[in-house]
Motif scaffolding. Structure first.
Motif, PDB file in Angstrom:
ATOM      1  N   TYR A   1       0.914  -0.963  -0.033  1.00  0.00           N
ATOM      2  CA  TYR A   1      -0.037  -0.091  -0.019  1.00  0.00           C
ATOM      3  C   TYR A   1       0.983   1.131  -0.225  1.00  0.00           C
ATOM      4  N   SER A   2       0.381   1.998  -0.700  1.00  0.00           N
ATOM      5  CA  SER A   2       1.312   3.434  -0.792  1.00  0.00           C
ATOM      6  C   SER A   2       0.157   4.350  -0.558  1.00  0.00           C
ATOM      7  N   PRO A   3       0.568   4.847   0.980  1.00  0.00           N
ATOM      8  CA  PRO A   3      -0.142   6.119   1.556  1.00  0.00           C
ATOM      9  C   PRO A   3      -0.258   7.569   0.550  1.00  0.00           C
TER      10      PRO A   3
ATOM     11  N   TYR B   1      -0.720  -1.667  -4.601  1.00  0.00           N
ATOM     12  CA  TYR B   1       0.472  -2.128  -5.745  1.00  0.00           C
ATOM     13  C   TYR B   1       1.094  -3.441  -5.386  1.00  0.00           C
ATOM     14  N   GLY B   2       1.615  -4.087  -6.162  1.00  0.00           N
ATOM     15  CA  GLY B   2       2.358  -5.050  -5.897  1.00  0.00           C
ATOM     16  C   GLY B   2       3.449  -5.641  -7.048  1.00  0.00           C
ATOM     17  N   LYS B   3       4.179  -6.945  -7.021  1.00  0.00           N
ATOM     18  CA  LYS B   3       4.895  -7.284  -8.140  1.00  0.00           C
ATOM     19  C   LYS B   3       4.786  -8.801  -8.068  1.00  0.00           C
TER      20      LYS B   3
ATOM     21  N   GLU C   1      -1.215  -2.631 -10.146  1.00  0.00           N
ATOM     22  CA  GLU C   1      -1.903  -1.706  -9.079  1.00  0.00           C
ATOM     23  C   GLU C   1      -3.248  -1.582  -9.178  1.00  0.00           C
ATOM     24  N   GLY C   2      -3.925  -0.863  -8.229  1.00  0.00           N
ATOM     25  CA  GLY C   2      -5.445  -1.008  -8.220  1.00  0.00           C
ATOM     26  C   GLY C   2      -5.866  -0.321  -6.851  1.00  0.00           C
ATOM     27  N   GLU C   3      -6.882   0.648  -6.984  1.00  0.00           N
ATOM     28  CA  GLU C   3      -7.281   1.497  -6.213  1.00  0.00           C
ATOM     29  C   GLU C   3      -7.889   0.649  -4.809  1.00  0.00           C
TER      30      GLU C   3
END
Length: 113
Positions: A15-17, A23-25, A36-38
């Motif tokens: 998670y990107s605050p 997001y991920g890999k 990624e996704g909201e």
């Protein structure tokens, strides 16, 4: 759930605050395959889409896709530990491979409880 799973591939969940974005890999493949996704739903959809895209690209290029976590890996340990493990395996009348696999299994199961 700590990871996403699809067609034998595993992906991280981060998670990107700053961006208010998940997001991920994809783990276990060379190169960066990210998504990624909201929301969790959109993250999972994008994860599946990038895995499908990766597999399609491999097919188009005529190369085999990398198979993550195929069940074999090299482990570097001190020679004294190697010797002790080999002797312990022989005492148990098992192979070093089975001895190490059991040790890993015990540790993973202990942490899963």
């Amino acid at each position: 759930m700590k990871y996403l799973e699809y067609k034998g591939y595993t992906g991280t969940i981060e998670y990107s605050p700053e961006d208010n974005l998940l997001y991920g890999k994809v783990l276990g493949v060379m190169g960066l395959i990210s998504y990624e996704g909201e929301t969790g739903k959109y993250l999972e959809e994008d994860f599946k889409a990038v895995v499908d895209s990766y597999l399609a690209d491999c097919r188009a290029e005529g190369k085999a896709p990398m198979k993550p976590f195929k069940g074999s890996f090299n482990v570097r340990i001190p020679s004294t530990l190697h010797q002790k493990a080999a002797l312990k395996a022989m005492e148990s009348k098992t192979s070093l491979n089975n001895f190490v696999a059991e040790a890993i299994r015990n540790q993973v199961e202990k942490e899963s409880v």
